[in-house]
Design an enzyme around this catalytic site. Structure first.
Site, PDB file in Angstrom:
ATOM      1  N   GLY A  73      38.532  35.810  40.107  1.00  0.00           N
ATOM      2  CA  GLY A  73      39.740  35.351  40.781  1.00  0.00           C
ATOM      3  C   GLY A  73      39.898  35.932  42.176  1.00  0.00           C
ATOM      4  O   GLY A  73      40.280  35.233  43.117  1.00  0.00           O
ATOM      5  N   ASN A 159      51.555  36.848  37.572  1.00  0.00           N
ATOM      6  CA  ASN A 159      50.887  37.727  36.615  1.00  0.00           C
ATOM      7  C   ASN A 159      51.794  38.823  36.066  1.00  0.00           C
ATOM      8  O   ASN A 159      51.530  39.349  35.000  1.00  0.00           O
ATOM      9  CB  ASN A 159      49.624  38.333  37.224  1.00  0.00           C
ATOM     10  CG  ASN A 159      49.849  38.875  38.607  1.00  0.00           C
ATOM     11  OD1 ASN A 159      50.319  38.166  39.488  1.00  0.00           O
ATOM     12  ND2 ASN A 159      49.533  40.135  38.813  1.00  0.00           N
ATOM     13  N   GLN A 196      46.599  32.949  35.776  1.00  0.00           N
ATOM     14  CA  GLN A 196      47.437  33.225  34.611  1.00  0.00           C
ATOM     15  C   GLN A 196      47.871  31.951  33.905  1.00  0.00           C
ATOM     16  O   GLN A 196      48.296  31.985  32.751  1.00  0.00           O
ATOM     17  CB  GLN A 196      48.686  34.019  35.033  1.00  0.00           C
ATOM     18  CG  GLN A 196      48.402  35.412  35.534  1.00  0.00           C
ATOM     19  CD  GLN A 196      48.005  36.376  34.418  1.00  0.00           C
ATOM     20  OE1 GLN A 196      48.341  36.186  33.251  1.00  0.00           O
ATOM     21  NE2 GLN A 196      47.275  37.419  34.773  1.00  0.00           N
ATOM     22  N   CYS A 342      47.309  45.877  38.157  1.00  0.00           N
ATOM     23  CA  CYS A 342      47.000  46.254  39.531  1.00  0.00           C
ATOM     24  C   CYS A 342      48.291  46.334  40.323  1.00  0.00           C
ATOM     25  O   CYS A 342      48.440  45.786  41.397  1.00  0.00           O
ATOM     26  CB  CYS A 342      46.050  45.236  40.139  1.00  0.00           C
ATOM     27  SG  CYS A 342      46.154  43.627  39.378  1.00  0.00           S
TER      28      CYS A 342
HETATM   29  C1  LIG Z   1      43.594  38.598  37.329  1.00  0.00           C
HETATM   30  C2  LIG Z   1      44.120  37.846  38.467  1.00  0.00           C
HETATM   31  C3  LIG Z   1      43.399  37.753  39.664  1.00  0.00           C
HETATM   32  C4  LIG Z   1      42.091  38.471  39.885  1.00  0.00           C
HETATM   33  O1  LIG Z   1      41.073  37.949  39.097  1.00  0.00           O
HETATM   34  P1  LIG Z   1      39.709  38.806  38.922  1.00  0.00           P
HETATM   35  O2  LIG Z   1      38.847  37.893  38.116  1.00  0.00           O
HETATM   36  O3  LIG Z   1      40.108  40.049  38.186  1.00  0.00           O
HETATM   37  O4  LIG Z   1      39.179  39.086  40.257  1.00  0.00           O
HETATM   38  C5  LIG Z   1      43.950  37.028  40.693  1.00  0.00           C
HETATM   39  N1  LIG Z   1      45.128  36.417  40.555  1.00  0.00           N
HETATM   40  C6  LIG Z   1      45.848  36.476  39.419  1.00  0.00           C
HETATM   41  C7  LIG Z   1      47.155  35.762  39.322  1.00  0.00           C
HETATM   42  C8  LIG Z   1      45.377  37.204  38.341  1.00  0.00           C
HETATM   43  O5  LIG Z   1      46.108  37.273  37.235  1.00  0.00           O
END
Ligand SMILES: *Cc1c(COP(=O)(O)O)cnc(C)c1O
Length: 400
Positions: A73, A159, A196, A342
């Site tokens: 992501g 998220n 999400q 995060c």
């Molecule tokens: C988890 C997440 C990301 C990051 O994705 P990764 O695969 O961990 O790099 C970005 N945006 C949202 C909304 C997320 O929940």
């Protein structure tokens, strides 16, 4: 007390589905060829690659050539923002424009930090504040649009608080803006981070009206470090990494085929059980909130109570710091998050909750419970036995 762990942090990471793992395994040791090679081993591998692209593009109602597999992501968000900005330079200069991007103040840091990076290279960025319930008002986007706006990036679902954004309405606003002048224009593009939303909401990119869409494998019972960016045909975008010609010249490097195959399988499974899981988790979520209401006072649900993902509950408890509660619940065998995995700016409070206009204490007191495929009623009953005891104890200690 039970020693079994109760995992309620599916918004941070999901366990890999058994059949995802099973489908990926042969790609490690049997079909290990490089999809770019022209010999038989390469061709076998490339068939798996293109088949995965077909599976995923069908679920998105997109063309296979519109799917770029990435390392997750974060990378997809960065490619969308930096890649579109880079490719727009010529058009901006020709028109004597500065360059402008609209996003929200509650985006994932993968979007926010990419926007900050673009600000440092001269772009203007507008960070739209949501209403207090965590939902963006499309009319706020409308009034922020400028002639030099090249991109609007608004997440599908948040998220931390799970609120769902009015993607269809925002897309409509953007279409209106593009068609408003006599000069035909393709800007601004519309990007959404759907990491999400994947498991619970419709993903038809035409109906959503988006030009770019981000997905992550780690949130859909696939592998961490895998994802994709949907890029609609005709969207002007440049690569942000350089090397080979893979992924339609947008994402160089040998494809991580086992992960890509697993990701496609995960998308298939998610799509198949989407409706049933959404209904099941909505019932569990409401049961959790009702139980909380029966047992506790001095807490607040963060984000809208209805316009939110079926698997998300974010609550602030008066007189308690979220992190403290996370550690206590952990000791009792329950995994949850304070804010998000995060989270935290320099002050420790979630940027999402601060953007809702909540006071600092309430933002610090937030805990996120996120459910998933293995969550059952019994898990919630257990949490409801330990949670009031813990809260009571912390409140007493904090009062002294
Ligand atoms: C988890 C997440 C990301 C990051 O994705 P990764 O695969 O961990 O790099 C970005 N945006 C949202 C909304 C997320 O929940």
């Amino acid at each position: 007390m039970s020693q079994k762990r109760i995992y309620l942090d599916y918004a941070a990471a999901t366990p890999t589905d058994k059949s995802v793992l099973k489908n990926a395994l042969p790609l490690f040791n049997k079909f290990y060829g490089n999809p770019s090679s022209i010999h038989k081993d390469g061709v076998s591998a490339s068939i798996y690659l293109e088949n995965s692209r077909k599976i995923v593009s069908k679920i998105l109602s997109a063309r296979p050539s519109e799917v770029i597999f990435t390392n997750g992501g974060t990378e997809s968000d960065n490619l969308a923002l930096l890649g579109v900005a880079k490719a727009a330079r010529g058009w901006l200069d020709k028109n004597g424009f500065k360059g402008h991007i609209i996003t929200s103040a509650i985006e994932h840091h993968a979007v926010l930090r990419a926007c900050q990076e673009l600000e440092s290279t001269g772009f203007d960025v507008t960070y739209i504040k949501p209403q207090q319930n965590g939902v963006i008002d499309p009319s706020d986007i409308k009034t922020s649009l400028r002639d030099d706006t090249i991109l609007v990036s608004i997440m599908y679902a948040n998220n931390e608080i799970g609120t769902i954004q009015p993607i269809y309405e925002i897309a409509k606003t953007i279409r209106w803006f593009r068609g408003r002048s006599d000069v035909a224009r393709s800007y601004p593009y519309f990007h959404t981070d759907a990491c999400q939303a994947t498991n619970y909401l419709p993903l038809n990119v035409n109906q959503l009206g988006v030009d770019l869409l981000t997905l992550s494998g780690s949130k859909i019972y696939s592998f961490k470090g895998t994802g994709l960016l949907f890029v609609k045909t005709g969207v002007n975008i440049s690569p942000i990494m350089f090397g080979g010609h893979q992924e339609l010249n947008l994402r160089p490097g040998t494809e991580n085929l086992p992960y890509i195959v697993g990701f496609a399988k995960a998308m298939e499974i998610s799509e198949k059980i989407k409706e049933k899981e959404s209904t099941r988790l909505t019932t569990l979520r409401d049961y959790f909130l009702q139980s909380l209401n029966d047992r506790l006072s001095g807490y607040h649900l963060n984000g809208d109570d209805k316009v939110r993902l079926p698997n998300n509950i974010n609550v602030s408890f008066d007189g308690i710091e979220g992190e403290q509660l996370v550690l206590e619940l952990d000791a009792a065998g329950v995994s949850v998050s304070a804010g998000s995995a995060c989270t935290s700016n320099d002050t420790g409070a979630s940027h999402v909750l601060i953007a809702l206009g909540l006071d600092y204490d309430r933002a610090l007191g937030a805990v996120r419970f996120s459910f998933g495929r293995h969550t059952v009623k019994k898990d919630i009953d257990y949490v409801m036995r330990v949670l009031p005891v813990i809260i009571d104890r912390i409140r007493k200690v904090n009062l002294r």
